[in-house]
Structure formats: C-alpha cells, structure tokens
Write a protein that holds these residues in place. Structure first.
Motif, short mmCIF file in Angstrom:
data_model
loop_
_atom_site.label_atom_id
_atom_site.label_comp_id
_atom_site.label_asym_id
_atom_site.label_seq_id
_atom_site.Cartn_x
_atom_site.Cartn_y
_atom_site.Cartn_z
N VAL A 208 0.87 -1.18 0.00
CA VAL A 208 0.00 0.00 0.00
C VAL A 208 0.91 1.22 0.00
CG1 VAL A 208 -1.79 1.30 1.23
CG2 VAL A 208 -1.80 -1.21 1.29
N ALA A 209 0.67 2.12 -0.95
CA ALA A 209 1.44 3.37 -1.05
C ALA A 209 0.59 4.50 -0.48
CB ALA A 209 1.79 3.65 -2.50
N TYR A 210 1.23 5.37 0.29
CA TYR A 210 0.53 6.47 0.95
C TYR A 210 1.07 7.82 0.51
CZ TYR A 210 -1.21 2.94 4.22
OH TYR A 210 -1.81 1.85 4.77
N VAL A 211 0.15 8.78 0.45
CA VAL A 211 0.51 10.19 0.35
C VAL A 211 0.44 10.70 1.78
CG1 VAL A 211 -0.12 12.44 -0.57
CG2 VAL A 211 -0.45 10.40 -1.97
N VAL A 212 1.51 11.34 2.25
CA VAL A 212 1.56 11.81 3.64
C VAL A 212 1.98 13.27 3.72
CG1 VAL A 212 2.11 9.51 4.57
CG2 VAL A 212 3.97 11.07 3.99
N SER A 213 1.57 13.91 4.81
CA SER A 213 2.05 15.26 5.14
C SER A 213 2.74 15.15 6.49
CB SER A 213 0.88 16.24 5.21
OG SER A 213 0.29 16.39 3.94
N GLU B 94 0.68 12.60 8.85
CA GLU B 94 -0.75 12.32 8.71
C GLU B 94 -0.97 11.69 7.34
OE1 GLU B 94 -4.99 14.69 8.57
OE2 GLU B 94 -3.33 15.56 9.70
N ILE B 95 -1.75 10.62 7.32
CA ILE B 95 -2.10 9.96 6.06
C ILE B 95 -3.08 10.85 5.31
CG2 ILE B 95 -3.16 7.93 5.00
CD1 ILE B 95 -0.51 7.29 6.45
N GLU B 96 -2.77 11.16 4.04
CA GLU B 96 -3.67 11.95 3.20
C GLU B 96 -4.52 11.03 2.31
OE1 GLU B 96 -4.04 15.05 3.70
OE2 GLU B 96 -2.22 15.55 4.81
#
Length: 192
Positions: free
Chosen positions: A98-103, A154-156
């Motif tokens: 699973v790939a995530y976009v994060v801030s 934080e997971i976006e």
C-alpha cells in the motif's frame, strides 16, 4: 541662513522620496509569493534523496507478476522531482504493498511537507497489515528526505498497488539515479 536651511530641507525631502521609490522598486522586483503547496513541492523535490542503497523494508513482498518486471524498461510519467517525467527507467524492484501520500513536519525543523508521494506500508512504524485511513497520525520510518525518519505524519490518501524501485537518468541535468523509491504502476508507461 535661510538659504542653508532651505537647501537642507530640499536635500532631506529628496532623500526621503528616493528611499520611498527604492522600496517601491524592490517590491516590484520581488517575485510573487508562491502558493504553499507549490513551495512545498519544490522543497520536496529538491531535498529528496534521489538514489538509495536499494535496501527495502523488512516484510516487503516482491510482486510475483508485475506489469513491469525487474530489468525491463518503462517511461516515467510523474514529476516527483525535476528530470523524472519522460525519462526512461529500468525497473530494479517491484513490490506489492500500500502506497501512501503523507504530510509531515521534518524532524530537522522547517515547514510542513504537504502531500509527499510515496511512503509505503512497511515504512510506517507499527502500521500492521490494515490499510490506514486518511487522517491517521503515524510515525515515519522512511528516510527519503532529510528529517523524514521519525517524523510525525498524517495519512492523506492510500493506494493498494505495485510500487517500483527504478534507475533512470535525469532529463534535466543528466544525473544517474539508482534505486529511486517509489513509483506506482500508474506513474509508468510502456516504452514504445
């Protein structure tokens, strides 16, 4: 005496007017402020560790039958950093995750990095095997950029996909990039 005073007043007035016009000129020369996301995008690209050792996190599973097998070539359709888009890449790894976009805010200080692509499930501390929901607070174990490892994030968004590690030559400066992490399948296209 009156003449001397008048000359001093005129000189002072010219000095003040000159200073005001310089301020206006400087403000004209100053670039327009950038949108925060645009600025973070530049920081993200500029500070990214383009190459890596090729080591992968423990527990990361190789993809059995990836669209782009290891050793094959594909065209990069993304611009995570300048010089990527349009570059011919050689696949050096293909993994199911699973790939995530994060801030996150870097541990080294500085401004928050918005919408960083990509951090994978195995690079998030104590992520387990469940897909993390947007808004979930996590600790990063990825080390793609200075200040990333150990940062609170934080997971976006998330995407269950094959992620690829790739080698390519930058189209902007000719830099050879080895084992770049990560590019998703949707960010690649077949070589024609």
């Amino acid at each position: 005496m009156l003449k001397k005073t008048l000359i001093l007043l005129v000189a002072a007035l010219l000095f003040i007017l000159g200073a005001c016009s310089n301020d206006k000129e400087e403000s004209k020369k100053s670039p327009e402020p950038k949108e925060p996301a645009e600025h973070m995008e530049e920081m993200d690209h500029g500070e990214m560790d383009h190459s890596s050792s090729g080591e992968v996190p423990e527990g990361l599973k190789e993809q059995d039958s990836p669209t782009y097998p290891v050793g094959s070539q594909a065209i990069l359709e993304t611009e995570h950093m300048p010089g990527m888009k349009g570059a011919k890449a050689t696949i050096s790894g293909a993994y199911d995750t699973v790939a995530y976009v994060v801030s996150y805010t870097p541990t080294t200080g500085g401004k928050k990095v918005e919408d960083h692509k990509w951090v994978i499930q195995e690079e998030i501390k104590e992520a387990g095997s469940n897909v993390l929901e947007p808004g979930t607070k996590v600790t990063l174990e990825a080390d793609h950029m200075p200040g990333m490892k150990g940062a609170e994030a934080e997971i976006e968004s998330s995407e269950k996909t094959t992620v690829y590690m790739v080698d390519y030559v930058s189209t902007t400066n000719g830099e050879k990039v080895k084992n770049h992490k990560w590019v998703t399948e949707s960010e690649l296209s077949a070589v024609k």
